[in-house]
Design an enzyme around this catalytic site. Structure first.
Site, PDB file in Angstrom:
ATOM      1  N   GLU A 192       2.759  40.814 -14.070  1.00 27.50           N
ATOM      2  CA  GLU A 192       3.838  41.526 -13.357  1.00 27.50           C
ATOM      3  C   GLU A 192       4.441  40.704 -12.217  1.00 27.50           C
ATOM      4  O   GLU A 192       5.666  40.719 -12.025  1.00 27.50           O
ATOM      5  CB  GLU A 192       3.320  42.860 -12.812  1.00 27.50           C
ATOM      6  CG  GLU A 192       1.997  42.707 -12.080  1.00 27.50           C
ATOM      7  CD  GLU A 192       1.648  43.882 -11.163  1.00 27.50           C
ATOM      8  OE1 GLU A 192       0.461  44.002 -10.834  1.00 27.50           O
ATOM      9  OE2 GLU A 192       2.539  44.649 -10.783  1.00 27.50           O
TER      10      GLU A 192
ATOM     11  N   ASP B  49      -5.444  42.496 -18.305  1.00 27.78           N
ATOM     12  CA  ASP B  49      -5.371  43.934 -18.018  1.00 27.78           C
ATOM     13  C   ASP B  49      -4.489  44.710 -19.012  1.00 27.78           C
ATOM     14  O   ASP B  49      -4.555  45.932 -19.078  1.00 27.78           O
ATOM     15  CB  ASP B  49      -4.833  44.170 -16.606  1.00 27.78           C
ATOM     16  CG  ASP B  49      -5.807  43.730 -15.525  1.00 27.78           C
ATOM     17  OD1 ASP B  49      -6.931  43.319 -15.876  1.00 27.78           O
ATOM     18  OD2 ASP B  49      -5.453  43.803 -14.333  1.00 27.78           O
TER      19      ASP B  49
ATOM     20  N   GLY C 268      -9.335  45.616 -14.259  1.00 25.41           N
ATOM     21  CA  GLY C 268      -8.279  46.614 -14.522  1.00 25.41           C
ATOM     22  C   GLY C 268      -7.838  47.166 -13.190  1.00 25.41           C
ATOM     23  O   GLY C 268      -8.398  48.133 -12.683  1.00 25.41           O
ATOM     24  N   ARG C 269      -6.867  46.471 -12.604  1.00 22.11           N
ATOM     25  CA  ARG C 269      -6.424  46.826 -11.253  1.00 22.11           C
ATOM     26  C   ARG C 269      -5.665  48.158 -11.212  1.00 22.11           C
ATOM     27  O   ARG C 269      -5.995  49.051 -10.454  1.00 22.11           O
ATOM     28  CB  ARG C 269      -5.500  45.721 -10.747  1.00 22.11           C
ATOM     29  CG  ARG C 269      -5.145  45.807  -9.298  1.00 22.11           C
ATOM     30  CD  ARG C 269      -4.003  44.893  -8.980  1.00 22.11           C
ATOM     31  NE  ARG C 269      -4.323  43.481  -8.988  1.00 22.11           N
ATOM     32  CZ  ARG C 269      -4.922  42.845  -7.981  1.00 22.11           C
ATOM     33  NH1 ARG C 269      -5.253  43.508  -6.906  1.00 22.11           N
ATOM     34  NH2 ARG C 269      -5.159  41.566  -8.062  1.00 22.11           N
TER      35      ARG C 269
END
Ligand code: F6P
Length: 346
Positions: free
Chosen positions: A103, A127, A170-171
């Site tokens: 992102e 992720d 997995g933020r």
């Protein structure tokens, strides 16, 4: 024509496979020159780059990490830096850039494209939380590593009659937790999309043990949030208060907090394993190698057609082009998939 390729953000299995495919397609098919920009956007700021030929990318397909280096440099943190990058790319004779990243990197590529720098994106992250694509490369490798770990933890949990909490990455989303959890037969899976109540988690474990099982596996994503009566949205467990250039805190530690609570409330002996960077390192799976290769080839095709501001993406089994903006729309775990996983809870 001369193109640039860079890798930004956290490393991820398959980065080298993309670089290799870009170089191969660019040189063999189009007769272009390729420059590898070092350490993400930082390389464009300091004009740190090296020309990549077929020899330099030979043998890198199965290697983890990135031969170009990576960083979490955000050019938009400082005034004038984005414009400097646009100028530096021109000075270096680079007419188009392939930005391989998540992102943050794709977000920067999109904003630079709006400033007049021709860029295309390749979606990377273990992720799997980028919008616009069914899968990012690196995710398949991460879930295979996590699944193998869960399988191994099962046998030790069973032998010792323990609860084992497995913390995975997995933020913002729980894709790794849900896929590895389903594949590994987890008894509870906790994800950032659904803040959890620890009382309910303990009830599920107790129910399972009442049914005669003497062990349980709980998979928790690092970004899962504890919910309480006063804090209904839940809170993140972080390692420190500092944030990186994109404003992200360092997550990690929810497994330990949860493990302690489970032991205290249920009385069942509990242990915790945080998988951490093991999920990001090492050789990519065959699926990721193929996906990364297809992405690299398609990125060159987009440049050839002048389709800038776009990102390559997987839809079904087709590689397509989507606006980079779509990637920034976070892809959350499907409710339907989570419901399937929860059928096996407790
Ligand atoms: O690549 C994404 C990710 O794995 C997140 O799940 C995690 O929070 C983050 O990277 C940690 O990265 P680093 O410690 O390298 O900043």
């Amino acid at each position: 024509m001369r193109i640039g390729v860079l890798t930004g953000g956290g490393d991820c299995p398959g980065l080298n496979a993309v670089i290799r495919a870009v170089v191969r397609k660019a040189i063999m098919h189009y007769g272009w020159e390729v420059f590898g920009i070092k350490n993400g956007w930082a390389g464009y700021i300091s004009k740190d780059a090296e020309q990549l030929d077929l020899w330099k990318v030979s043998g890198i397909l199965p290697k983890g990490g990135t031969i170009l280096g990576t960083s979490r440099t955000n050019p938009f943190k400082k005034e004038g830096v984005p414009q400097q990058i646009v100028e530096n790319a021109k000075d270096m004779g680079i007419e188009a850039t392939v930005a391989i990243g998540g992102e943050d990197t794709i977000g920067v590529a999109y904003r630079l494209h709006e400033l007049g720098m021709p860029t295309v994106g390749v979606p990377k992250t273990i992720d799997n939380d980028l919008g616009g694509t069914d899968f990012t490369f690196g995710f398949d490798t991460a879930i295979n590593i996590a699944t193998e770990a869960i399988d191994r933890l099962h046998t030790t949990a069973e032998s010792h009659h323990r609860v084992i909490v497995v913390e995975v990455m997995g933020r913002h989303t729980g894709w790794i937790a849900v896929y590895a959890g389903i594949a590994g037969g987890a008894d509870v899976i906790l994800v950032p999309e659904r803040p959890f109540d620890v009382t309910e988690v303990c009830e599920l474990i107790k129910r399972r043990h009442e049914r005669g099982k003497s062990f349980s596996i709980v998979v928790v994503a690092e970004g899962a949030k504890f919910k309480t009566e006063v804090d209904v949205d839940g809170s993140l467990i972080t390692q420190d208060v500092e944030v990186d250039e994109f404003g992200h805190v360092r997550l990690g530690g929810i497994g330990s907090v949860l493990g302690r609570e489970i032991e205290r409330r249920t009385g069942f002996e509990t242990r915790v394993t945080a998988l951490g960077y093991v999920q990001r390192g090492g050789t990519p799976t065959a699926f990721d190698r193929v996906l990364a290769t297809r992405y690299g080839v398609k990125a060159c095709e987009l440049i050839d057609r002048g389709e800038f501001g776009k990102m390559v993406a997987l839809r079904g089994n087709k590689i397509i082009a989507v606006p980079m903006k779509d990637a920034l729309e976070m892809k959350k775990v499907d409710a339907e998939l989570y419901d399937i996983a929860s059928l096996f809870f407790g």
